[in-house]
Design a protein around this motif. Structure first.
Motif, mmCIF file in Angstrom:
data_model
loop_
_atom_site.group_PDB
_atom_site.id
_atom_site.type_symbol
_atom_site.label_atom_id
_atom_site.label_comp_id
_atom_site.label_asym_id
_atom_site.label_seq_id
_atom_site.Cartn_x
_atom_site.Cartn_y
_atom_site.Cartn_z
ATOM 1 N N THR A 1 32.479 41.449 40.631
ATOM 2 C CA THR A 1 32.932 41.046 39.295
ATOM 3 C C THR A 1 34.189 41.813 38.892
ATOM 4 O O THR A 1 35.052 41.283 38.186
ATOM 5 N N GLY A 2 34.301 43.053 39.377
ATOM 6 C CA GLY A 2 35.514 43.823 39.105
ATOM 7 C C GLY A 2 36.743 43.203 39.730
ATOM 8 O O GLY A 2 37.831 43.210 39.139
ATOM 9 N N GLN A 3 36.574 42.639 40.930
ATOM 10 C CA GLN A 3 37.696 41.943 41.580
ATOM 11 C C GLN A 3 38.131 40.737 40.770
ATOM 12 O O GLN A 3 39.329 40.489 40.594
ATOM 13 N N MET A 4 37.157 39.976 40.259
ATOM 14 C CA MET A 4 37.491 38.799 39.462
ATOM 15 C C MET A 4 38.248 39.201 38.205
ATOM 16 O O MET A 4 39.263 38.583 37.851
ATOM 17 N N ARG A 5 37.758 40.236 37.534
ATOM 18 C CA ARG A 5 38.422 40.693 36.300
ATOM 19 C C ARG A 5 39.815 41.245 36.600
ATOM 20 O O ARG A 5 40.740 41.083 35.797
ATOM 21 N N ALA A 6 39.962 41.876 37.758
ATOM 22 C CA ALA A 6 41.275 42.421 38.120
ATOM 23 C C ALA A 6 42.321 41.329 38.260
ATOM 24 O O ALA A 6 43.520 41.564 38.046
ATOM 25 N N HIS A 7 41.865 40.123 38.603
ATOM 26 C CA HIS A 7 42.786 38.984 38.703
ATOM 27 C C HIS A 7 42.961 38.265 37.361
ATOM 28 O O HIS A 7 43.614 37.217 37.306
ATOM 29 N N GLY A 8 42.365 38.822 36.308
ATOM 30 C CA GLY A 8 42.565 38.260 34.977
ATOM 31 C C GLY A 8 41.532 37.257 34.531
ATOM 32 O O GLY A 8 41.672 36.665 33.455
ATOM 33 N N ALA A 9 40.478 37.050 35.323
ATOM 34 C CA ALA A 9 39.465 36.060 34.957
ATOM 35 C C ALA A 9 38.467 36.642 33.963
ATOM 36 O O ALA A 9 38.164 37.840 33.986
ATOM 37 N N ALA A 10 37.946 35.784 33.099
ATOM 38 C CA ALA A 10 36.819 36.142 32.243
ATOM 39 C C ALA A 10 35.549 35.912 33.049
ATOM 40 O O ALA A 10 35.384 34.852 33.661
ATOM 41 N N VAL A 11 34.659 36.880 33.099
ATOM 42 C CA VAL A 11 33.433 36.785 33.885
ATOM 43 C C VAL A 11 32.246 36.600 32.949
ATOM 44 O O VAL A 11 32.042 37.401 32.027
ATOM 45 N N ARG A 12 31.463 35.551 33.175
ATOM 46 C CA ARG A 12 30.269 35.263 32.383
ATOM 47 C C ARG A 12 29.037 35.473 33.262
ATOM 48 O O ARG A 12 28.855 34.765 34.240
ATOM 49 N N VAL A 13 28.223 36.454 32.920
ATOM 50 C CA VAL A 13 27.010 36.746 33.690
ATOM 51 C C VAL A 13 25.872 35.885 33.157
ATOM 52 O O VAL A 13 25.606 35.870 31.947
ATOM 53 N N VAL A 14 25.216 35.153 34.056
ATOM 54 C CA VAL A 14 24.168 34.209 33.676
ATOM 55 C C VAL A 14 22.807 34.736 34.114
ATOM 56 O O VAL A 14 22.633 35.136 35.275
ATOM 57 N N ALA A 15 21.864 34.751 33.207
ATOM 58 C CA ALA A 15 20.502 35.167 33.549
ATOM 59 C C ALA A 15 19.902 34.158 34.524
ATOM 60 O O ALA A 15 20.025 32.944 34.347
ATOM 61 N N GLY A 16 19.263 34.674 35.569
ATOM 62 C CA GLY A 16 18.699 33.787 36.574
ATOM 63 C C GLY A 16 19.496 33.848 37.858
ATOM 64 O O GLY A 16 20.395 34.682 38.022
ATOM 65 N N GLY A 17 19.206 32.943 38.772
ATOM 66 C CA GLY A 17 19.832 32.947 40.089
ATOM 67 C C GLY A 17 21.034 32.040 40.185
ATOM 68 O O GLY A 17 21.637 31.637 39.175
ATOM 69 N N ARG A 18 21.334 31.691 41.422
ATOM 70 C CA ARG A 18 22.533 30.902 41.720
ATOM 71 C C ARG A 18 22.492 29.517 41.081
ATOM 72 O O ARG A 18 23.514 29.016 40.604
ATOM 73 N N GLU A 19 21.333 28.889 41.054
ATOM 74 C CA GLU A 19 21.235 27.542 40.494
ATOM 75 C C GLU A 19 21.431 27.556 38.979
ATOM 76 O O GLU A 19 22.081 26.669 38.418
ATOM 77 N N ALA A 20 20.897 28.556 38.297
ATOM 78 C CA ALA A 20 21.090 28.677 36.850
ATOM 79 C C ALA A 20 22.565 28.885 36.521
ATOM 80 O O ALA A 20 23.092 28.354 35.537
ATOM 81 N N THR A 21 23.237 29.648 37.381
ATOM 82 C CA THR A 21 24.668 29.895 37.194
ATOM 83 C C THR A 21 25.470 28.613 37.338
ATOM 84 O O THR A 21 26.382 28.333 36.559
ATOM 85 N N ALA A 22 25.113 27.831 38.341
ATOM 86 C CA ALA A 22 25.807 26.558 38.553
ATOM 87 C C ALA A 22 25.616 25.629 37.364
ATOM 88 O O ALA A 22 26.559 24.965 36.916
ATOM 89 N N ARG A 23 24.410 25.592 36.821
ATOM 90 C CA ARG A 23 24.157 24.736 35.655
ATOM 91 C C ARG A 23 24.998 25.162 34.458
ATOM 92 O O ARG A 23 25.533 24.323 33.720
ATOM 93 N N ALA A 24 25.134 26.458 34.262
ATOM 94 C CA ALA A 24 25.935 26.953 33.137
ATOM 95 C C ALA A 24 27.399 26.586 33.298
ATOM 96 O O ALA A 24 28.076 26.174 32.343
ATOM 97 N N ALA A 25 27.907 26.728 34.516
ATOM 98 C CA ALA A 25 29.308 26.388 34.773
ATOM 99 C C ALA A 25 29.546 24.892 34.583
ATOM 100 O O ALA A 25 30.578 24.480 34.036
ATOM 101 N N ARG A 26 28.605 24.098 35.024
ATOM 102 C CA ARG A 26 28.776 22.641 34.905
ATOM 103 C C ARG A 26 28.715 22.189 33.460
ATOM 104 O O ARG A 26 29.380 21.214 33.080
ATOM 105 N N ALA A 27 27.921 22.879 32.655
ATOM 106 C CA ALA A 27 27.903 22.565 31.226
ATOM 107 C C ALA A 27 29.272 22.851 30.610
ATOM 108 O O ALA A 27 29.791 22.064 29.796
ATOM 109 N N ALA A 28 29.889 23.949 31.022
ATOM 110 C CA ALA A 28 31.226 24.268 30.534
ATOM 111 C C ALA A 28 32.247 23.263 31.055
ATOM 112 O O ALA A 28 33.211 22.910 30.359
ATOM 113 N N ALA A 29 32.035 22.795 32.281
ATOM 114 C CA ALA A 29 32.967 21.844 32.892
ATOM 115 C C ALA A 29 32.968 20.500 32.173
ATOM 116 O O ALA A 29 33.936 19.737 32.291
#
Length: 344
Positions: free
Chosen positions: A154-182
């Protein structure tokens, strides 16, 4: 010019969409897009005359015209380990991952489409890569990561200027959150799973091998598989090089972590599609994908998995029947399909 950009097509139901206005997935079945693109054989492919990056294969890429986004990705060494075995050193990419090959394509595409912001979801490498290339393209970037993702990543992502959103749960929960934003207006979803432009970046891995070996392909290609973007990109390149240059297709061998190996399990069972498996701990977290959409697609009740028999020529290949998972010896299990290196 965006009017020249190849459009999307759904391999499941044939839906077509303009890349400038399309949702991030097929609106009918919810599955990943394919790309309505086949390289024009009339345009010479002369990589030696191009830059020392993957853009040297521009005639085979779906982004016409001059490119603006690059960190000199690609063109990594192919190092002989023995008389018949070579290693492709993609850890020498700008963000230390082959994901740069696809991320640069998505960032260049997003630059041309000019969204308000870019979102991505990742457990590490893809997020870092998308963040780096969005920074290069001058695009606002937001990366969704599962809780427990290492601070180093996550530090690498922030170093490139990205906003990092930590999602409770695993990889699938993260994908759902990103797709909702998409789904929000003005957002470009830089998905290494759902956007087929990514695969046309990863295919350059094999184009480089073909060039380094003097215009031929090896007997076999062994690649790690999580979501399958490197494997499917390799298959795409093999198809294109066979059609355009008569290259003999190699066997494609997929290697998965023993703890999370849906493709290897499907191969062992003689199934056409990879069913989801439990998410178990593994040191190979980068390829621990229990339900890869590109390798098995059944997004909504009543829909059928994507099958290769319905695939039009020149579009995303379906999973090959040559996967293996590493046993305790570290060697792939399963028997590669020798000879054609293709599947139906």
């Amino acid at each position: 010019m965006t009017h020249a950009l190849p459009g999307y097509v759904c391999p499941e139901d044939g839906t077509h969409a303009d890349v400038r206005t399309a949702p991030w997935c097929c609106p009918l079945c919810g599955g990943p897009w394919d790309l309505d693109f086949t390289p024009d054989p009339a345009i010479p492919l002369e990589p030696a005359a191009g830059p020392p990056s993957l853009w040297r294969y521009a005639p085979a890429l779906p982004l016409p015209g001059a490119f603006s986004v690059s960190l000199s990705e690609g063109y990594t060494p192919l190092v002989p380990l023995s008389e018949r075995i070579h290693a492709k050193l993609d850890f020498l990419m700008p963000t230390l991952s082959f994901k740069d090959r696809g991320a640069v394509m998505l960032a260049e595409l997003a630059r041309r489409l000019a969204p308000e912001r870019v979102v991505a979801d990742s457990s590490g490498n893809a997020g870092t890569s998308v963040a780096a290339y969005c920074a290069r393209a001058g695009l606002s970037c937001e990366v969704f990561v599962p809780e427990g993702t290492s601070e180093k990543k996550t530090g690498q992502m922030r170093a490139h200027g990205a906003a990092v959103r930590v999602v409770a749960g695993g990889r699938e929960a993260t994908a759902r959150a990103a797709r909702a934003a998409a789904d929000e207006p003005g957002v470009f979803y830089a998905s290494h799973v759902f956007n087929p432009y990514f695969l046309h970046g990863t295919k350059t891995y094999v184009y480089e091998i073909w060039e380094a070996l003097g215009g031929r392909l090896p007997e076999a290609l062994v690649v790690p598989v999580g979501n399958g973007t490197l494997l499917l990109g390799a298959a795409l390149a093999v198809e294109e090089l066979a059609a355009r240059h008569g290259a003999t297709p190699p066997a494609l061998i997929a290697v998965q972590a023993e703890a999370v190996s849906p493709l290897a399990a499907a191969f062992a069972a003689g199934a056409e599609d990879a069913a989801p498996v439990p998410q178990l701990p593994t040191a190979a977290e980068g390829i621990a994908i229990p339900a890869p959409p590109l390798l098995s697609h059944s997004p909504t009740p009543g829909t059928s998995p994507v099958r290769g028999s319905s695939r039009p020529p020149g579009r995303r290949p379906s999973p090959p029947p040559v996967p293996g998972s590493p046993g305790r010896s570290g060697r792939p299990t399963g028997t590669p399909s020798r000879g054609t290196g293709r599947w139906s």
